[in-house]
Design a protein around this motif. Structure first.
Motif, PDB file in Angstrom:
ATOM      1  N   CYS A   4       0.827  -1.215   0.000  1.00 12.96           N
ATOM      2  CA  CYS A   4       0.000   0.000   0.000  1.00 12.96           C
ATOM      3  C   CYS A   4       0.860   1.264   0.000  1.00 12.96           C
ATOM      4  O   CYS A   4       0.447   2.290  -0.516  1.00 12.96           O
ATOM      5  CB  CYS A   4      -0.928  -0.034   1.212  1.00 12.96           C
ATOM      6  SG  CYS A   4      -2.110   1.325   1.292  1.00 12.96           S
ATOM      7  N   SER A   5       2.069   1.170   0.539  1.00 13.69           N
ATOM      8  CA  SER A   5       2.952   2.341   0.583  1.00 13.69           C
ATOM      9  C   SER A   5       3.449   2.751  -0.798  1.00 13.69           C
ATOM     10  O   SER A   5       3.975   3.846  -0.971  1.00 13.69           O
ATOM     11  CB  SER A   5       4.136   2.080   1.503  1.00 13.69           C
ATOM     12  OG  SER A   5       4.873   0.964   1.035  1.00 13.69           O
ATOM     13  N   SER A   6       3.263   1.892  -1.789  1.00 12.14           N
ATOM     14  CA  SER A   6       3.645   2.202  -3.163  1.00 12.14           C
ATOM     15  C   SER A   6       2.399   2.574  -3.952  1.00 12.14           C
ATOM     16  O   SER A   6       1.538   1.729  -4.202  1.00 12.14           O
ATOM     17  CB  SER A   6       4.322   0.992  -3.813  1.00 12.14           C
ATOM     18  OG  SER A   6       4.473   1.200  -5.201  1.00 12.14           O
ATOM     19  N   LEU A   7       2.300   3.829  -4.353  1.00 12.00           N
ATOM     20  CA  LEU A   7       1.162   4.282  -5.146  1.00 12.00           C
ATOM     21  C   LEU A   7       1.029   3.469  -6.427  1.00 12.00           C
ATOM     22  O   LEU A   7      -0.066   3.118  -6.850  1.00 12.00           O
ATOM     23  CB  LEU A   7       1.307   5.772  -5.473  1.00 12.00           C
ATOM     24  CG  LEU A   7       0.256   6.383  -6.396  1.00 12.00           C
ATOM     25  CD1 LEU A   7      -1.136   6.291  -5.779  1.00 12.00           C
ATOM     26  CD2 LEU A   7       0.614   7.824  -6.719  1.00 12.00           C
ATOM     27  N   MET A   8       2.154   3.146  -7.039  1.00 12.39           N
ATOM     28  CA  MET A   8       2.119   2.457  -8.320  1.00 12.39           C
ATOM     29  C   MET A   8       1.889   0.947  -8.190  1.00 12.39           C
ATOM     30  O   MET A   8       1.863   0.235  -9.174  1.00 12.39           O
ATOM     31  CB  MET A   8       3.381   2.768  -9.129  1.00 12.39           C
ATOM     32  CG  MET A   8       3.545   4.267  -9.435  1.00 12.39           C
ATOM     33  SD  MET A   8       2.051   5.126 -10.033  1.00 12.39           S
ATOM     34  CE  MET A   8       1.860   4.376 -11.638  1.00 12.39           C
ATOM     35  N   SER A   9       1.655   0.480  -6.951  1.00 11.93           N
ATOM     36  CA  SER A   9       1.247  -0.915  -6.773  1.00 11.93           C
ATOM     37  C   SER A   9      -0.200  -1.098  -7.218  1.00 11.93           C
ATOM     38  O   SER A   9      -0.640  -2.218  -7.454  1.00 11.93           O
ATOM     39  CB  SER A   9       1.413  -1.352  -5.319  1.00 11.93           C
ATOM     40  OG  SER A   9       0.493  -0.683  -4.471  1.00 11.93           O
ATOM     41  N   GLY A  10      -0.913   0.007  -7.335  1.00 11.39           N
ATOM     42  CA  GLY A  10      -2.280  -0.031  -7.856  1.00 11.39           C
ATOM     43  C   GLY A  10      -3.191  -0.977  -7.123  1.00 11.39           C
ATOM     44  O   GLY A  10      -3.191  -1.052  -5.901  1.00 11.39           O
ATOM     45  N   ALA A  15      -2.543  -3.724  -4.058  1.00 10.43           N
ATOM     46  CA  ALA A  15      -2.528  -3.397  -2.630  1.00 10.43           C
ATOM     47  C   ALA A  15      -3.879  -3.675  -1.972  1.00 10.43           C
ATOM     48  O   ALA A  15      -3.985  -3.615  -0.748  1.00 10.43           O
ATOM     49  CB  ALA A  15      -2.128  -1.946  -2.423  1.00 10.43           C
ATOM     50  N   GLY A  16      -4.898  -3.952  -2.770  1.00  7.12           N
ATOM     51  CA  GLY A  16      -6.204  -4.297  -2.217  1.00  7.12           C
ATOM     52  C   GLY A  16      -7.124  -3.103  -2.009  1.00  7.12           C
ATOM     53  O   GLY A  16      -6.690  -1.950  -2.042  1.00  7.12           O
ATOM     54  N   THR A  17      -8.393  -3.411  -1.804  1.00  3.73           N
ATOM     55  CA  THR A  17      -9.395  -2.346  -1.655  1.00  3.73           C
ATOM     56  C   THR A  17      -9.269  -1.599  -0.340  1.00  3.73           C
ATOM     57  O   THR A  17      -9.741  -0.470  -0.232  1.00  3.73           O
ATOM     58  CB  THR A  17     -10.824  -2.921  -1.775  1.00  3.73           C
ATOM     59  OG1 THR A  17     -11.000  -3.942  -0.795  1.00  3.73           O
ATOM     60  CG2 THR A  17     -11.087  -3.465  -3.170  1.00  3.73           C
ATOM     61  N   SER A  18      -8.625  -2.190   0.656  1.00  8.08           N
ATOM     62  CA  SER A  18      -8.473  -1.489   1.931  1.00  8.08           C
ATOM     63  C   SER A  18      -7.417  -0.394   1.860  1.00  8.08           C
ATOM     64  O   SER A  18      -7.364   0.482   2.723  1.00  8.08           O
ATOM     65  CB  SER A  18      -8.123  -2.477   3.048  1.00  8.08           C
ATOM     66  OG  SER A  18      -6.874  -3.086   2.786  1.00  8.08           O
ATOM     67  N   CYS A  19      -6.581  -0.412   0.828  1.00  9.75           N
ATOM     68  CA  CYS A  19      -5.530   0.595   0.668  1.00  9.75           C
ATOM     69  C   CYS A  19      -6.117   1.871   0.076  1.00  9.75           C
ATOM     70  O   CYS A  19      -6.657   1.871  -1.035  1.00  9.75           O
ATOM     71  CB  CYS A  19      -4.412   0.080  -0.236  1.00  9.75           C
ATOM     72  SG  CYS A  19      -3.116   1.312  -0.505  1.00  9.75           S
ATOM     73  N   THR A  20      -5.989   2.952   0.819  1.00 10.12           N
ATOM     74  CA  THR A  20      -6.476   4.252   0.334  1.00 10.12           C
ATOM     75  C   THR A  20      -5.345   5.272   0.217  1.00 10.12           C
ATOM     76  O   THR A  20      -5.604   6.459   0.023  1.00 10.12           O
ATOM     77  CB  THR A  20      -7.577   4.804   1.262  1.00 10.12           C
ATOM     78  OG1 THR A  20      -7.043   4.962   2.583  1.00 10.12           O
ATOM     79  CG2 THR A  20      -8.781   3.877   1.299  1.00 10.12           C
ATOM     80  N   ASN A  21      -4.081   4.816   0.318  1.00  9.77           N
ATOM     81  CA  ASN A  21      -2.931   5.714   0.234  1.00  9.77           C
ATOM     82  C   ASN A  21      -2.801   6.301  -1.176  1.00  9.77           C
ATOM     83  O   ASN A  21      -2.478   5.578  -2.114  1.00  9.77           O
ATOM     84  CB  ASN A  21      -1.645   4.965   0.580  1.00  9.77           C
ATOM     85  CG  ASN A  21      -0.415   5.803   0.291  1.00  9.77           C
ATOM     86  OD1 ASN A  21      -0.420   7.006   0.476  1.00  9.77           O
ATOM     87  ND2 ASN A  21       0.629   5.159  -0.201  1.00  9.77           N
ATOM     88  N   PRO A  22      -3.004   7.624  -1.325  1.00  9.31           N
ATOM     89  CA  PRO A  22      -2.877   8.244  -2.653  1.00  9.31           C
ATOM     90  C   PRO A  22      -1.531   8.928  -2.885  1.00  9.31           C
ATOM     91  O   PRO A  22      -1.370   9.651  -3.868  1.00  9.31           O
ATOM     92  CB  PRO A  22      -3.996   9.284  -2.635  1.00  9.31           C
ATOM     93  CG  PRO A  22      -3.990   9.766  -1.215  1.00  9.31           C
ATOM     94  CD  PRO A  22      -3.647   8.535  -0.378  1.00  9.31           C
ATOM     95  N   TYR A  23      -0.570   8.719  -1.972  1.00  8.98           N
ATOM     96  CA  TYR A  23       0.690   9.459  -2.046  1.00  8.98           C
ATOM     97  C   TYR A  23       1.819   8.614  -2.636  1.00  8.98           C
ATOM     98  O   TYR A  23       2.001   7.464  -2.251  1.00  8.98           O
ATOM     99  CB  TYR A  23       1.102   9.946  -0.649  1.00  8.98           C
ATOM    100  CG  TYR A  23       0.118  10.931  -0.092  1.00  8.98           C
ATOM    101  CD1 TYR A  23       0.179  12.277  -0.451  1.00  8.98           C
ATOM    102  CD2 TYR A  23      -0.901  10.512   0.754  1.00  8.98           C
ATOM    103  CE1 TYR A  23      -0.745  13.184   0.047  1.00  8.98           C
ATOM    104  CE2 TYR A  23      -1.825  11.416   1.249  1.00  8.98           C
ATOM    105  CZ  TYR A  23      -1.740  12.751   0.885  1.00  8.98           C
ATOM    106  OH  TYR A  23      -2.664  13.635   1.361  1.00  8.98           O
ATOM    107  N   PRO A  24       2.609   9.187  -3.539  1.00  9.42           N
ATOM    108  CA  PRO A  24       3.779   8.470  -4.061  1.00  9.42           C
ATOM    109  C   PRO A  24       4.826   8.313  -2.969  1.00  9.42           C
ATOM    110  O   PRO A  24       4.972   9.192  -2.112  1.00  9.42           O
ATOM    111  CB  PRO A  24       4.271   9.371  -5.196  1.00  9.42           C
ATOM    112  CG  PRO A  24       3.755  10.730  -4.870  1.00  9.42           C
ATOM    113  CD  PRO A  24       2.475  10.535  -4.107  1.00  9.42           C
ATOM    114  N   ASN A  25       5.557   7.202  -3.015  1.00  7.60           N
ATOM    115  CA  ASN A  25       6.642   7.018  -2.052  1.00  7.60           C
ATOM    116  C   ASN A  25       7.891   7.765  -2.555  1.00  7.60           C
ATOM    117  O   ASN A  25       7.876   8.374  -3.631  1.00  7.60           O
ATOM    118  CB  ASN A  25       6.903   5.531  -1.789  1.00  7.60           C
ATOM    119  CG  ASN A  25       7.379   4.765  -3.006  1.00  7.60           C
ATOM    120  OD1 ASN A  25       7.994   5.323  -3.924  1.00  7.60           O
ATOM    121  ND2 ASN A  25       7.109   3.471  -3.033  1.00  7.60           N
TER     122      ASN A  25
END
Length: 186
Positions: A138-144, A147-157
Motif C-alpha cells: 500500500c505504501s507504493s502508489l504504483m502498486s495499484g 494493494a487491495g481495496t483497503s488501501c487508500t494511500n494516494p501518495y507516491p513514495n
C-alpha cells in the motif's frame, strides 16, 4: 566545477563570441543560478463526471510531492496535455508521451471498493512516466490494485517521487527519459 554541454543557438552564440574575441574566453560576472521552473502540464477533467474532485485531489497530491512538474486544470478552450474521462471499465492510462495522454477513471474498480483519489493519483503517475509495480504494498502508489481495496494511500513514495523528478528534471536539462508507449491498465 560544473561542466555544461551547450546545444543549439546558445552554442553557436558562444562560438561566435569566442571567434570575435580571438579565441580568448573572458569570465563574465556570474549571476546566481535560478532554479529551474516546473514544467506545467494541463489537464482537462470535464469528462470525469462524478470523479472530478478526486482528479483535482490526485493532481494536488502530485503538485505537493514533486517540484519538477506542476499539474494545472486547463483553461476553457485550451488544449490540455492530459484528458481525464470516466467510463464503466477498469481504470487505465494511455500515455502518448511523457506528460501527455488520456486517463480513464473506471467505475468497475470504484464499484469493487477501490479509492477514487488513489486511482486518480495512480493513473496520473502513469502519465508522469511511472510503470505499475505489482505486486506491491500500500505504501507504493504504483502498486495499484495489488494493494487491495483497503488501501487508500494516494501518495507516491520516495522512489516514485524521485523517478518523476528525474523524468521531468531530465526533460528540463535536455535529457529526455525513455517512455514506453503502452496502455497502463490497473
Amino acid at each position: 566545477m560544473h561542466v555544461r554541454i551547450l546545444t543549439g543557438g546558445l552554442a553557436v552564440a558562444c562560438l561566435v563570441s569566442l571567434s570575435l574575441t580571438g579565441g580568448q574566453a573572458s569570465a563574465a560576472p556570474r549571476a546566481a543560478e535560478a532554479p529551474l521552473a516546473a514544467r506545467v502540464l494541463t489537464y482537462d477533467a470535464s469528462g470525469s463526471a462524478e470523479f472530478r474532485s478526486a482528479v483535482d485531489r490526485g493532481a494536488a497530491i502530485w503538485n505537493g510531492s514533486v517540484d519538477a512538474v506542476e499539474l494545472r486544470p486547463a483553461a476553457a478552450g485550451q488544449r490540455a496535455n492530459i484528458r481525464v474521462l470516466a467510463d464503466n471499465g477498469w481504470p487505465r492510462a494511455l500515455p502518448t508521451g511523457l506528460g501527455n495522454g488520456t486517463v480513464y477513471i473506471g467505475r468497475q474498480a470504484v464499484d469493487q471498493g477501490y479509492d477514487t483519489i488513489r486511482i486518480s493519483a495512480h493513473e496520473l503517475g502513469h502519465i508522469l512516466g511511472l510503470p505499475d509495480r505489482k505486486p506491491g504494498p500500500c505504501s507504493s502508489l504504483m502498486s495499484g490494485s495489488s494493494a487491495g481495496t483497503s488501501c487508500t494511500n494516494p501518495y507516491p513514495n520516495a522512489a516514485e517521487k524521485a523517478a518523476v523528478e528525474g523524468n521531468f528534471g531530465g526533460a528540463l536539462t535536455g535529457r529526455a527519459p525513455a517512455l514506453r508507449a503502452e496502455v497502463m491498465v490497473d
